[in-house]
Motif scaffolding. Structure first.
Motif, PDB file in Angstrom:
ATOM      1  N   LEU A  50       0.832  -1.204   0.000  1.00  0.00           N
ATOM      2  CA  LEU A  50       0.000   0.000   0.000  1.00  0.00           C
ATOM      3  C   LEU A  50       0.865   1.252   0.000  1.00  0.00           C
ATOM      4  N   LEU A  51       1.914   1.245   0.816  1.00  0.00           N
ATOM      5  CA  LEU A  51       2.814   2.396   0.888  1.00  0.00           C
ATOM      6  C   LEU A  51       3.466   2.673  -0.459  1.00  0.00           C
ATOM      7  N   THR A  52       4.049   1.647  -1.064  1.00  0.00           N
ATOM      8  CA  THR A  52       4.742   1.847  -2.342  1.00  0.00           C
ATOM      9  C   THR A  52       3.769   2.126  -3.481  1.00  0.00           C
ATOM     10  N   SER A  53       2.551   1.609  -3.361  1.00  0.00           N
ATOM     11  CA  SER A  53       1.523   1.928  -4.351  1.00  0.00           C
ATOM     12  C   SER A  53       1.208   3.427  -4.329  1.00  0.00           C
ATOM     13  N   GLY A  54       1.023   3.972  -3.122  1.00  0.00           N
ATOM     14  CA  GLY A  54       0.737   5.395  -3.005  1.00  0.00           C
ATOM     15  C   GLY A  54       1.901   6.262  -3.440  1.00  0.00           C
ATOM     16  N   LEU A  55       3.111   5.915  -2.973  1.00  0.00           N
ATOM     17  CA  LEU A  55       4.293   6.685  -3.351  1.00  0.00           C
ATOM     18  C   LEU A  55       4.554   6.592  -4.853  1.00  0.00           C
ATOM     19  N   GLY A  56       4.375   5.384  -5.404  1.00  0.00           N
ATOM     20  CA  GLY A  56       4.586   5.198  -6.835  1.00  0.00           C
ATOM     21  C   GLY A  56       3.610   5.998  -7.678  1.00  0.00           C
ATOM     22  N   THR A  57       2.361   6.055  -7.225  1.00  0.00           N
ATOM     23  CA  THR A  57       1.358   6.834  -7.947  1.00  0.00           C
ATOM     24  C   THR A  57       1.686   8.326  -7.925  1.00  0.00           C
ATOM     25  N   LEU A  58       2.094   8.838  -6.773  1.00  0.00           N
ATOM     26  CA  LEU A  58       2.478  10.249  -6.683  1.00  0.00           C
ATOM     27  C   LEU A  58       3.675  10.541  -7.588  1.00  0.00           C
ATOM     28  N   ALA A  59       4.651   9.628  -7.615  1.00  0.00           N
ATOM     29  CA  ALA A  59       5.813   9.803  -8.488  1.00  0.00           C
ATOM     30  C   ALA A  59       5.394   9.795  -9.956  1.00  0.00           C
ATOM     31  N   TYR A  60       4.481   8.887 -10.291  1.00  0.00           N
ATOM     32  CA  TYR A  60       3.969   8.798 -11.666  1.00  0.00           C
ATOM     33  C   TYR A  60       3.302  10.108 -12.087  1.00  0.00           C
ATOM     34  N   LEU A  61       2.490  10.661 -11.206  1.00  0.00           N
ATOM     35  CA  LEU A  61       1.802  11.920 -11.521  1.00  0.00           C
ATOM     36  C   LEU A  61       2.808  13.049 -11.731  1.00  0.00           C
ATOM     37  N   LEU A 289      11.906  -0.176  -1.219  1.00  0.00           N
ATOM     38  CA  LEU A 289      11.238  -0.248   0.079  1.00  0.00           C
ATOM     39  C   LEU A 289      10.696  -1.649   0.404  1.00  0.00           C
ATOM     40  N   GLY A 290      10.804  -2.579  -0.561  1.00  0.00           N
ATOM     41  CA  GLY A 290      10.346  -3.938  -0.289  1.00  0.00           C
ATOM     42  C   GLY A 290       8.923  -4.219  -0.726  1.00  0.00           C
ATOM     43  N   GLY A 291       8.416  -3.467  -1.692  1.00  0.00           N
ATOM     44  CA  GLY A 291       7.073  -3.696  -2.219  1.00  0.00           C
ATOM     45  C   GLY A 291       7.132  -4.310  -3.605  1.00  0.00           C
ATOM     46  N   PRO A 292       6.032  -4.878  -4.085  1.00  0.00           N
ATOM     47  CA  PRO A 292       6.008  -5.447  -5.440  1.00  0.00           C
ATOM     48  C   PRO A 292       6.034  -4.348  -6.485  1.00  0.00           C
ATOM     49  N   PRO A 293       6.577  -4.614  -7.687  1.00  0.00           N
ATOM     50  CA  PRO A 293       6.588  -3.617  -8.761  1.00  0.00           C
ATOM     51  C   PRO A 293       5.174  -3.124  -9.072  1.00  0.00           C
ATOM     52  N   ASN A 294       5.085  -1.903  -9.550  1.00  0.00           N
ATOM     53  CA  ASN A 294       3.782  -1.278  -9.795  1.00  0.00           C
ATOM     54  C   ASN A 294       3.444  -1.186 -11.275  1.00  0.00           C
ATOM     55  N   THR A 324      -1.496   6.526   4.031  1.00  0.00           N
ATOM     56  CA  THR A 324      -2.007   6.627   5.403  1.00  0.00           C
ATOM     57  C   THR A 324      -2.432   5.266   5.939  1.00  0.00           C
ATOM     58  N   PHE A 325      -3.158   4.499   5.129  1.00  0.00           N
ATOM     59  CA  PHE A 325      -3.620   3.167   5.524  1.00  0.00           C
ATOM     60  C   PHE A 325      -2.450   2.235   5.843  1.00  0.00           C
ATOM     61  N   SER A 326      -1.338   2.424   5.133  1.00  0.00           N
ATOM     62  CA  SER A 326      -0.197   1.524   5.313  1.00  0.00           C
ATOM     63  C   SER A 326       0.412   1.630   6.707  1.00  0.00           C
ATOM     64  N   PHE A 327       0.148   2.739   7.398  1.00  0.00           N
ATOM     65  CA  PHE A 327       0.704   2.933   8.737  1.00  0.00           C
ATOM     66  C   PHE A 327      -0.290   2.564   9.840  1.00  0.00           C
TER      67      PHE A 327
END
Length: 442
Positions: A50-61, A289-294, A324-327
């Motif tokens: 969830l954390l890397t999904s959110g961070l990855g999406t922000l980076a993508y944008l 960070l240890g998350g699956p590729p997006n 937020t949910f990831s924490f």
């Protein structure tokens, strides 16, 4: 919870605060089930996903200059490669491989920036991309069925597991067929909730971890040079990097769908090089960070199709909510307590939907499978990919089946005559592959 509104919300528009929150929650729920399923299957932390999904999406944008409304979640194409890499060099090795795959994305993006997109479109027509996407779903079929039938880590058949999986599948199918509006966009979430409830009354759920978990918990991260020292391995590189060919095919297909839904040609502006680079940056962040590729998510494209809300601020809001949910430790513990037959039940449908989306690409582009070259290319890709063919480069290095299928499919497309038949009769692919001067890439 579906949000009603009277007009389309544009890509750069900021909705009113209350609607903004509801729109973002819809996207969060749409991606939630699939995003947490991937780390569940490859023994990674759902909270970190969830954390890397959110961070990855922000980076993508950021990379796409806020011009493509796309949410990025865990990629299913990397499930089997990650599992293979883990057997060779553990999860840390798999993260190094994912990082290398992200770097390949960056290299391809720079090459597209330098010489244009036409060369890539020439080697990845619908007749290649469609079957490759089908392979992603169908190659995972065995994993879904095993989770639905057998006790974890064994070959012991379980009637209660199978019943739980079938109930979960049934609820998911009902939600898919009969729920409307927003509820019809999150059948996986309903399946997980219904299946979890059934499994609880079957005595298959252990809730002790939920009670013990704190409300605030930092996700379990695997960080290079902090939790481990990364090392290069040709074995891992040959397992993970060729999958970039598969995910590039998937990426182009998703960009076409997003462009069609939003009424924009995102392959031209901001450019395919930016969207590919965005995917690459998101994957590098996940690997770090240890998350699956997006990858971009079809579920969220479905939300945009129904609501006509294309605002990147809404997508960004969903990303912040995911972070937020990831924490929240209770949520992570709840996800971890989901029994494997529940995941198996939703996977049966979800993996099938992925395969069907590849079939849909062929239909949408009016690909004539009766044409000999198309029949040959699609048949070879499907059998090599689903059959698990691989190329043994050395004693410890091999190229996996999905990558072999994609590479052979591209090769057949380039050498067989009558290439025009592989692009179909639909205007969609033609519009996407025509450059600014009006010339076709075919």
């Amino acid at each position: 919870m579906a949000v009603e509104h009277g007009k389309e919300v544009g890509i750069q528009e900021i909705p009113r605060a209350d609607k903004w929150l509801l729109f973002s929650l819809q996207h969060l729920f749409a991606m939630f089930g699939a995003t947490v399923l991937v780390p569940f299957l490859v023994d990674l932390s759902p909270a970190t996903a969830l954390l890397t999904s959110g961070l990855g999406t922000l980076a993508y944008l950021l990379v796409t200059k806020g011009q493509i409304p796309a949410y990025l979640g865990s990629s299913f194409a990397f499930i089997i490669p990650i599992q293979s890499a883990q057997m060779i060099d553990g999860t840390e090795g798999a993260m190094v491989g994912a990082f290398l795959a992200g770097v390949v994305y960056g290299i391809v993006a720079l090459f597209i920036k330098a010489v244009g997109v036409n060369w890539l479109m020439k080697i990845l027509p619908p007749i290649v991309v469609g079957p490759v996407i089908m392979v992603i779903g169908l190659s995972l079929a065995g994993s879904a069925v095993n989770q639905a039938m057998y006790l974890p880590g064994s070959e012991d058949y379980s009637v209660s597991y199978l019943m739980t999986a079938l109930v979960t599948l049934g609820i998911t199918i009902v939600a898919t067929m009969f729920f409307r509006g927003f509820f019809g966009l999150v059948p996986i979430l309903f399946g997980l909730i219904g299946g979890y409830t059934f499994a609880y009354f079957q005595g298959l759920v252990d809730t002790s971890g939920i009670a013990a978990a704190g409300w605030f918990t930092v996700p379990e991260m695997i960080v290079p040079f902090v939790t481990y020292t990364p090392s290069f391995s040709w074995s891992i590189a040959f397992i993970m990097v060729p999958v970039a060919v598969v995910t590039l095919s998937e990426h182009i297909g998703q960009q076409m769908v997003i462009s069609k839904v939003a009424g924009r040609n995102f392959i031209k502006k901001p450019g395919l090089h930016r969207s590919i680079l965005g995917d690459g940056v998101a994957t590098v962040i996940a690997a770090g960070l240890g998350g699956p590729p997006n990858t971009t998510y079809g579920e969220n494209i479905g939300v945009m199709t129904i609501t006509r809300v294309f605002s990147v601020f809404v997508i960004g809001g969903a990303a912040v909510l995911a972070i937020t949910f990831s924490f929240i430790g209770k949520i992570s513990a709840l996800i971890s307590s989901i029994p494997s037959p529940v995941m198996g039940g939703v996977s049966i449908l979800l993996f099938g939907i992925i395969a069907s989306s590849g079939l849909r690409m062929l239909i949408d582009n009016n690909i004539n499978i009766g044409e000999k070259r198309n029949l040959i290319i699609s048949s070879v890709i499907l059998v090599l990919g689903i059959g698990g063919a691989f190329v043994q480069v050395s004693e410890s290095v091999q190229i996996p089946g999905m990558a072999v299928a994609a590479i052979v499919g591209i090769f057949l497309h380039l050498i067989l005559p009558n290439k025009e038949h592989s692009y179909g009769a639909s205007d969609m692919f033609t519009d996407m592959t025509t450059d600014v001067s009006g010339r076709s890439s075919k």
